[in-house]
Structure formats: structure tokens, C-alpha cells
Design an enzyme around this catalytic site. Structure first.
Site, mmCIF file in Angstrom:
data_model
loop_
_atom_site.group_PDB
_atom_site.id
_atom_site.type_symbol
_atom_site.label_atom_id
_atom_site.label_comp_id
_atom_site.label_asym_id
_atom_site.label_seq_id
_atom_site.Cartn_x
_atom_site.Cartn_y
_atom_site.Cartn_z
ATOM 1 N N TRP A 136 50.711 36.177 33.494
ATOM 2 C CA TRP A 136 49.407 35.717 33.997
ATOM 3 C C TRP A 136 48.365 36.146 32.968
ATOM 4 O O TRP A 136 48.391 37.281 32.473
ATOM 5 C CB TRP A 136 49.160 36.377 35.348
ATOM 6 C CG TRP A 136 47.852 36.024 35.985
ATOM 7 C CD1 TRP A 136 47.321 34.780 36.164
ATOM 8 C CD2 TRP A 136 46.922 36.945 36.555
ATOM 9 N NE1 TRP A 136 46.123 34.875 36.813
ATOM 10 C CE2 TRP A 136 45.855 36.185 37.058
ATOM 11 C CE3 TRP A 136 46.886 38.335 36.697
ATOM 12 C CZ2 TRP A 136 44.766 36.768 37.687
ATOM 13 C CZ3 TRP A 136 45.807 38.913 37.327
ATOM 14 C CH2 TRP A 136 44.761 38.135 37.815
ATOM 15 N N ASP A 215 52.995 43.446 40.941
ATOM 16 C CA ASP A 215 51.916 42.508 41.181
ATOM 17 C C ASP A 215 52.416 41.530 42.237
ATOM 18 O O ASP A 215 53.328 40.736 41.983
ATOM 19 C CB ASP A 215 51.577 41.787 39.865
ATOM 20 C CG ASP A 215 50.460 40.787 40.048
ATOM 21 O OD1 ASP A 215 50.127 40.467 41.201
ATOM 22 O OD2 ASP A 215 49.922 40.305 39.037
ATOM 23 N N LYS A 252 46.534 33.724 47.984
ATOM 24 C CA LYS A 252 47.463 32.596 48.138
ATOM 25 C C LYS A 252 48.124 32.597 49.512
ATOM 26 O O LYS A 252 48.273 31.553 50.120
ATOM 27 C CB LYS A 252 48.555 32.644 47.068
ATOM 28 C CG LYS A 252 48.124 33.173 45.727
ATOM 29 C CD LYS A 252 47.502 32.125 44.840
ATOM 30 C CE LYS A 252 46.823 32.805 43.662
ATOM 31 N NZ LYS A 252 46.464 31.931 42.590
HETATM 32 C C1 LIG Z 1 50.379 36.890 38.787
HETATM 33 C C2 LIG Z 1 49.046 36.980 39.432
HETATM 34 N N1 LIG Z 1 48.581 38.186 39.751
HETATM 35 C C3 LIG Z 1 47.398 38.352 40.346
HETATM 36 C C4 LIG Z 1 46.614 37.266 40.651
HETATM 37 C C5 LIG Z 1 45.337 37.629 41.319
HETATM 38 O O1 LIG Z 1 44.682 36.723 42.021
HETATM 39 P P1 LIG Z 1 43.474 37.148 42.964
HETATM 40 O O2 LIG Z 1 42.671 38.167 42.245
HETATM 41 O O3 LIG Z 1 42.743 35.878 43.175
HETATM 42 O O4 LIG Z 1 44.105 37.693 44.198
HETATM 43 C C6 LIG Z 1 47.045 35.970 40.333
HETATM 44 C C7 LIG Z 1 46.222 34.795 40.581
HETATM 45 O O5 LIG Z 1 46.385 33.733 40.093
HETATM 46 C C8 LIG Z 1 48.308 35.837 39.710
HETATM 47 O O6 LIG Z 1 48.802 34.647 39.375
#
Ligand SMILES: Cc1ncc(COP(=O)(O)O)c(C=O)c1O
Length: 404
Positions: A136, A215, A252
């Protein structure tokens, strides 16, 4: 008085915008009647609209009379309890032994940042954070921003997880190095280790005294079953008794993208250590944001504490994950029927929201310029951007582009 000849900002150089948010901006400004956004990883319903989960609607109804007072520094207590039970399981030994320290965080990103800051306190600067390659796009900068050096290790091949490289990196990293693992639905590759492979990974992590951060941005959405998606986390924490961090997002899994609601949890060896970690988390939160926002935490708690709303949410997860599976199948079938050159089996084999199609940057650009189909430069597509009325069009455009 003479003219001022300098600026305090002379040393600040232009930072290019984030590629994925920029892509969405370009997509929104595109006036074409037919356009498709396969860039940003957000769930869309069959008509291409954002989906407010029925469980979330019901929860919002329940909390509508809430006041607007500050939350405690560590966050809404019921949210922390329920979210921790959700991840580790209600009967979890680490919870019963009070070895989990937690704080509410600003979604998954905020949780990673808190985890990084906490580990910088605990370990100091001379530790390295290892992230997967690819990963990511935010991982590197989150951990660099708190002062860690970040290294990548090869994670995926075109046909799955590159276990050889993965295990080699674990074996070669200095003891007490930090590894960021994607708990489920690896972004962007879509390849996850099998339970057996997680066991292999776990045994090296244990033997070599490495520290895992999970994560957990896609739990529940990957298979439709939260417990199943939490396998790796529970295996590391419960089965082999490791100290770990979990960075959980409800963006999500509950469709709470804008509410910025997540949890940062640390499992420690003893209850006393967990108390010390939690007190440090409280201090970190206090000087960064003082106390976290209430709305998203109240929604999540209202979902999880009510048997009926919780059951509805589990059905909503299944709805989302099965629509994603259906779209994977449809795109696969369309491309296969068209005889489009390429390895499309991956659409069926990879997990979660994303799939890397294996197109060149030039083909990706062509799809955008010619057909108004937007995807990341790596040809990663967000599957929920597909629906019954655009999947054929997307397949035909990919076909035309590849045959060019
Ligand atoms: C691998 C991964 N980690 C963390 C996140 C964190 O997303 P958020 O801060 O919107 O919860 C995302 C969002 O796309 C992700 O793909």
C-alpha cells in the site's frame, strides 16, 4: 523599510499529490458520459453508488440522540472492548489475561501511525521496518514519518506469494526488526499466505525475535467471514504467544471511510506490560489529538453490541464479498470469451478488493485517455468499481487496448 527578500518557506519544495486521490479528482472532473473509476479502493453497490450498510443505518438511528462531549483519551470504552473482542475472538486468552493494550485511532492509517510512534518509543531509531514489495503506497511514508528506516522485501510473484523471498527476508533481518504484514487481502497484489504458510512465517518470526504489525484494513471483507480473515492475527497472538500490534480499520468493513474509525492494539507478554503500553498510548494520543472523534466509534459500538444489528452486519459483509467475487468472475469470463491475451486466472485467484491486471503503464494510460477507464498506474483495479452494466465495456476496452 526595505522589501523582504527571503521567505521562511524557501526550503519547502513542491510535493506531488497522492496518485490515487489525484486519479479520483481527474475522474470526477471527466465529463465523458461513460467513465469507470477502478482506482480508489472503496466499495460501490451494483449501481456504482457508495453503499451505506443497512447495519450502519440501524446503528446511526440508535445513536442519534448522543451528546457532543469529549471522549476519553483512549477512545470510547465500549468501542475498544468490542473491537478488541472482534479481532481476537470473544474467548481470547490474551483478552482474558488482560494483555491487550488498545486505543481508538483515526482509521487504519492513524492506527499505523500510533503503532509506529509507540514502537519508536519502545525500540528506538536503530530498528528497521520491513514492508512488502509491492505494498500500500502509504506504508513507507507512515513509518518514515515517525523516524524509522524502511526496507522492502519481495512479496509476490505473478502466481502468488513469493514465500522463498518472504522467508529469506525474515531469516536475514536483524533481531527485533519490525515487519508489517497485511492480515488479509494484501493490497495491491491480492495474494495472501495460506494458513500453513502463516504458520511457517510465524515460526521464523518467533525464532528470530521479530516484531509483527498486522495491518488489518480488510478483515471481514476478504472472505465475508470476519473470524476466518483474522486467522493470522489470532494464530500469532494466541497459538504461538507472540507480542504483536494490530492496526484495524472500519473504513472498508463497515463502509465508514470518512468517519476515520480504527483501533490500534498491542499484545504484550504480561498484564503489567500491557498497562504500561496503554498508558503510553494515552500520552501519545493526548499530545497528538487530545482525544479521538466520537461518531464513528459510536456507530461501530452500536453495531457490535446489538445481536440483531451485528447479525445484519455479518450479512452485509457477505453481500459485499460475494459481489466482489461475482465481478471477478464476470470480468474473467468476459476477457476469456473475447480471447484477450493475458493471464486472467489471477482475477479468480486473488483475494479482496484489488487485482493487478498486468498491463503496461502505456496501456493503463490508453484506457484512461481513450475509454475513460481509470486505474492505478500499476494496473491495479478496484473490483467494486465494476458492475453488471460496465463489466462488458471494461473487458472490451481492455481487449482493444491489449490488441493494439
Ligand atoms: C493496506 C491498507 N492499510 C491501511 C489502509 C488504511 O485505510 P484507512 O486509513 O482509510 O482506514 C488501507 C486503505 O486503503 C490499505 O489498503
Amino acid at each position: 523599510m526595505g522589501a523582504i527578500s527571503f521567505s521562511f518557506f524557501d526550503t519547502v519544495t513542491y510535493t506531488p499529490p497522492d496518485a490515487i486521490f489525484e486519479l479520483t479528482k481527474t475522474y470526477n472532473a471527466d465529463l465523458a458520459a461513460r467513465k469507470v473509476n477502478l482506482g480508489q479502493g472503496t466499495y460501490k453497490d451494483e449501481n456504482g453508488n457508495p453503499w451505506i450498510l443497512p447495519a450502519v443505518r440501524a446503528a446511526k438511528e440508535k445513536i442519534k440522540e448522543s451528546n457532543h462531549e469529549y471522549l476519553p483519551i483512549l477512545g470510547l470504552p465500549s468501542f475498544r472492548v468490542l473491537a478488541t473482542e472482534l479481532v481476537f475472538g470473544k474467548d481470547s486468552a490474551v483478552i482474558q489475561e488482560k494483555r491487550v493494550a488498545s486505543c481508538q485511532a483515526l482509521s487504519g492509517t492513524g492506527a499505523l501511525h500510533v503503532a509506529g510512534t509507540m514502537l519508536m518509543r519502545a525500540f528506538g531509531r536503530d530498528r528497521t521496518v520491513y514492508i512488502t514489495n509491492p505494498s500500500w503506497s502509504n506504508h513507507r511514508q507512515v513509518f518514515e514519518s515517525v523516524g524509522f528506516g524502511v526496507k522492502e522485501f519481495n512479496y509476490s510473484l505473478s502466481g502468488g506469494v513469493d514465500m522463498q523471498s518472504f522467508l529469506q527476508s525474515l531469516n536475514e533481518a536483524a533481531p527485533k526488526s519490525i515487519f508489517v504484514f497485511h492480515a488479509s487481502a494484501h493490497n495491491p497484489s491480492g495474494w495472501d499466505p495460506s494458513p500453513e504458510q502463516w504458520k511457517q512465517i510465524g515460526s521464523i518470526v518467533k525464532e528470530r525475535q521479530l516484531f509483527p504489525i498486522f495491518d488489518a484494513a480488510y478483515l471481514g471483507l476478504t472472505s465475508g467471514d470476519y473470524d476466518r480473515d483474522a486467522f493470522a492475527i489470532r494464530y500469532f497472538a494466541e497459538e504461538i504467544g507472540l507480542e504483536i500490534a494490530v492496526c484495524l480499520s472500519f473504513a472498508k468493513s463497515m463502509g465508514l471511510y470518512g468517519e476515520r474509525i480504527g483501533l490500534c492494539a498491542f499484545v504484550s507478554r504480561t498484564r503489567t506490560l500491557a498497562t504500561a503500553v496503554e498508558s503510553t498510548l494515552a500520552q501519545l494520543i493526548r499530545f497528538e489529538i487530545s482525544n479521538p472523534p466520537a461518531f464513528g466509534a459510536r456507530i461501530v459500538a452500536a453495531v457490535l453490541e446489538d445481536v440483531d444489528i451485528d447479525a445484519e452486519w455479518r450479512r452485509n459483509l457477505a453481500t459485499m464479498s460475494s459481489r466482489i467475487a461475482e465481478m471477478r468472475l464476470q470480468l474473467y469470463q468476459e476477457l476469456t470469451e473475447l480471447g484477450t491475451p493475458g493471464d486472467w486466472k489471477r482475477l479468480m485467484e486473488q483475494k479482496g478488493m484489488f487485482c493487478i491486471l498486468g498491463l503496461t503503464p502505456d496501456q493503463v494510460q490508453h484506457l484512461q485517455n481513450e475509454y475513460h477507464i481509470y486505474m492505478a498506474e500499476s494496473s491495479r483495479i478496484s473490483i467494486p468499481g465494476l458492475n453488471r452494466s460496465n463489466v462488458r465495456y471494461v473487458a472490451e476496452c481492455i481487449h482493444q487496448t491489449v490488441k493494439r
